[in-house]
Design a protein around this motif. Structure first.
Motif, mmCIF file in Angstrom:
data_model
loop_
_atom_site.group_PDB
_atom_site.id
_atom_site.type_symbol
_atom_site.label_atom_id
_atom_site.label_comp_id
_atom_site.label_asym_id
_atom_site.label_seq_id
_atom_site.Cartn_x
_atom_site.Cartn_y
_atom_site.Cartn_z
ATOM 1 N N UNK A 170 0.834 -1.191 0.000
ATOM 2 C CA UNK A 170 0.000 0.000 0.000
ATOM 3 C C UNK A 170 0.871 1.244 0.000
ATOM 4 N N UNK A 171 0.387 2.370 -0.569
ATOM 5 C CA UNK A 171 1.200 3.571 -0.650
ATOM 6 C C UNK A 171 1.420 4.195 0.720
ATOM 7 N N UNK A 172 2.507 4.978 0.847
ATOM 8 C CA UNK A 172 2.791 5.630 2.114
ATOM 9 C C UNK A 172 1.791 6.711 2.445
ATOM 10 N N UNK A 173 1.197 7.323 1.436
ATOM 11 C CA UNK A 173 0.232 8.400 1.654
ATOM 12 C C UNK A 173 -1.152 7.831 1.919
ATOM 13 N N UNK A 174 -1.922 8.549 2.752
ATOM 14 C CA UNK A 174 -3.320 8.171 2.994
ATOM 15 C C UNK A 174 -4.275 8.979 2.125
ATOM 16 N N UNK A 175 -3.763 9.818 1.260
ATOM 17 C CA UNK A 175 -4.636 10.625 0.424
ATOM 18 C C UNK A 175 -5.502 9.725 -0.450
ATOM 19 N N UNK A 176 -6.753 10.153 -0.668
ATOM 20 C CA UNK A 176 -7.709 9.332 -1.412
ATOM 21 C C UNK A 176 -7.177 8.986 -2.801
ATOM 22 N N UNK A 177 -6.536 9.929 -3.463
ATOM 23 C CA UNK A 177 -6.047 9.693 -4.823
ATOM 24 C C UNK A 177 -5.013 8.567 -4.852
ATOM 25 N N UNK A 178 -4.046 8.592 -3.933
ATOM 26 C CA UNK A 178 -3.022 7.548 -3.887
ATOM 27 C C UNK A 178 -3.627 6.200 -3.528
ATOM 28 N N UNK A 179 -4.526 6.216 -2.540
ATOM 29 C CA UNK A 179 -5.176 4.983 -2.109
ATOM 30 C C UNK A 179 -6.007 4.377 -3.240
ATOM 31 N N UNK A 180 -6.718 5.214 -4.012
ATOM 32 C CA UNK A 180 -7.537 4.728 -5.126
ATOM 33 C C UNK A 180 -6.681 4.117 -6.211
ATOM 34 N N UNK A 181 -5.549 4.734 -6.515
ATOM 35 C CA UNK A 181 -4.644 4.175 -7.516
ATOM 36 C C UNK A 181 -4.144 2.796 -7.099
ATOM 37 N N UNK A 182 -3.827 2.665 -5.811
ATOM 38 C CA UNK A 182 -3.391 1.360 -5.306
ATOM 39 C C UNK A 182 -4.511 0.327 -5.426
ATOM 40 N N UNK A 183 -5.737 0.720 -5.076
ATOM 41 C CA UNK A 183 -6.859 -0.203 -5.184
ATOM 42 C C UNK A 183 -7.058 -0.672 -6.623
ATOM 43 N N UNK A 184 -6.896 0.243 -7.573
ATOM 44 C CA UNK A 184 -7.081 -0.111 -8.981
ATOM 45 C C UNK A 184 -6.056 -1.151 -9.422
ATOM 46 N N UNK A 185 -4.802 -0.972 -9.000
ATOM 47 C CA UNK A 185 -3.757 -1.948 -9.337
ATOM 48 C C UNK A 185 -4.052 -3.289 -8.689
ATOM 49 N N UNK A 186 -4.437 -3.242 -7.411
ATOM 50 C CA UNK A 186 -4.741 -4.479 -6.685
ATOM 51 C C UNK A 186 -5.921 -5.204 -7.320
ATOM 52 N N UNK A 187 -6.969 -4.448 -7.691
ATOM 53 C CA UNK A 187 -8.150 -5.066 -8.295
ATOM 54 C C UNK A 187 -7.830 -5.671 -9.653
ATOM 55 N N UNK A 188 -6.948 -5.009 -10.403
ATOM 56 C CA UNK A 188 -6.586 -5.505 -11.736
ATOM 57 C C UNK A 188 -5.807 -6.812 -11.666
ATOM 58 N N UNK A 189 -5.158 -7.062 -10.522
ATOM 59 C CA UNK A 189 -4.331 -8.253 -10.372
ATOM 60 C C UNK A 189 -4.944 -9.298 -9.449
ATOM 61 N N UNK A 190 -6.229 -9.137 -9.149
ATOM 62 C CA UNK A 190 -6.918 -10.063 -8.254
ATOM 63 C C UNK A 190 -7.897 -10.928 -9.028
ATOM 64 N N UNK A 191 -8.035 -12.177 -8.636
ATOM 65 C CA UNK A 191 -9.042 -13.049 -9.216
ATOM 66 C C UNK A 191 -8.694 -13.498 -10.619
ATOM 67 N N UNK A 192 -9.642 -14.219 -11.215
ATOM 68 C CA UNK A 192 -9.425 -14.774 -12.542
ATOM 69 C C UNK A 192 -9.673 -13.762 -13.647
ATOM 70 N N UNK A 193 -10.690 -12.938 -13.467
ATOM 71 C CA UNK A 193 -11.026 -11.966 -14.504
ATOM 72 C C UNK A 193 -10.315 -10.641 -14.294
ATOM 73 N N UNK A 194 -9.787 -10.065 -15.366
ATOM 74 C CA UNK A 194 -9.038 -8.817 -15.241
ATOM 75 C C UNK A 194 -9.548 -7.739 -16.184
ATOM 76 N N UNK A 195 -10.790 -7.865 -16.607
ATOM 77 C CA UNK A 195 -11.360 -6.824 -17.462
ATOM 78 C C UNK A 195 -11.634 -5.580 -16.634
#
Length: 295
Positions: A170-195
């Protein structure tokens, strides 16, 4: 006397908790018009304890504020989900209130709560939390002071959060923008489907908000801090703030600010500077500037 204080969590809980807000107006004479509490849209969940005094909810956010409609809360310990719209309450008199902000994925992992099920809602905590967590809430309520409450919260959550094995990238910053970018990367690499659609579904499942809404909140938060810096240097122009925050133009910034806070940028800036009811904006802004200086 400080009527509002912000306590940020220890580093080990920085991606579990967003922070603790305390509002204490005991011994302070406030007119009826000064007892409003304004909050912007937010991706965070929360548990709120009314320790002394009472507040009333204004349905409809800033529209409810204009209409004057008010209703009692269902309990003195509340749970709130993420909000895609501004939120307003009104204190009936002197108030002592303790508010704990949760990152939504942490509320899901530790409390077993689906953030999306409580989006734009404030409910009695007992409706959401297990008997064990309600017992913990009662112990937090009964602690001798705020520092004891924070100590109890952190000593309870730290081992549980560690056991949940949070993502260490997870990013060092707690800002919503940084946290959202991390979530997007994590979601793209989770599970079987990556659309893209599957990624967006995961993010909404984890946070209770669609990716587009989170990105909008991140931009507005960045614009808020850009405005604070610009005001200090005397260079505050909305066109410059819009560009720095990533908006298409000034009018786009104005529309989003009104949608997520209930006020146009100039009006919001004036109210943050002058209106007691915007204490939450001020305390968050001050703390972030302090943190930036320390970093």
């Amino acid at each position: 006397m400080d009527t509002a204080r912000l306590y940020l969590p220890r580093p080990s809980l920085a991606h579990c908790l967003r922070g603790t807000l305390v509002r204490d107006t005991r011994g302070v004479m406030l007119a009826d018009s000064q007892r409003f509490n304004f909050f912007p849209a937010s991706p965070y969940c929360g548990i709120t304890w009314f320790l002394e005094g009472e507040s009333l909810e204004l349905p409809g956010g800033t529209r409810g504020y204009a209409a004057g409609a008010r209703q009692a809360y269902p309990s003195r310990i509340l749970f709130s989900g993420p909000f895609s719209q501004p939120y307003v309450s009104w204190s009936t008199g002197p108030l002592y209130c303790f508010m704990l902000g949760w990152m939504p994925h942490a509320a899901q992992a530790l409390l077993g709560v689906d953030p999306g099920a409580y989006a734009n809602r404030v409910v009695a905590a007992e409706e959401v939390l297990s008997p064990e967590w309600m017992d913990w809430c009662h112990r937090v309520r009964d602690a001798v002071d705020d520092q004891a409450r924070i100590q109890l919260i952190e000593s309870t959550l730290e081992p549980q959060w560690h056991a949940a094995r949070p993502d260490e990238s997870v990013p060092g910053s707690q800002l919503v923008e940084d946290w959202t970018q991390h979530l997007a990367v994590r979601a793209a690499n989770s599970g079987l489907g990556r659309s893209l659609r599957q990624m967006e579904r995961r993010i909404k499942q984890w946070t209770g908000m669609p990716l587009r809404e989170l990105k909008g909140l991140g931009k507005l938060e960045r614009a808020f801090f850009e405005t604070l810096v610009a005001m200090e240097t005397g260079t505050d122009k909305w066109s410059d703030v819009a560009e720095e925050a990533g908006y298409a133009d000034q009018s786009h910034l104005c529309r989003q600010t009104r949608r997520l806070t209930g006020f146009a940028p100039d009006d919001l800036r004036r109210r943050i500077a002058e209106d007691e009811g915007f204490w939450a904006y001020r305390v968050w802004g001050f703390q972030e500037r302090v943190d930036a200086t320390e970093r």
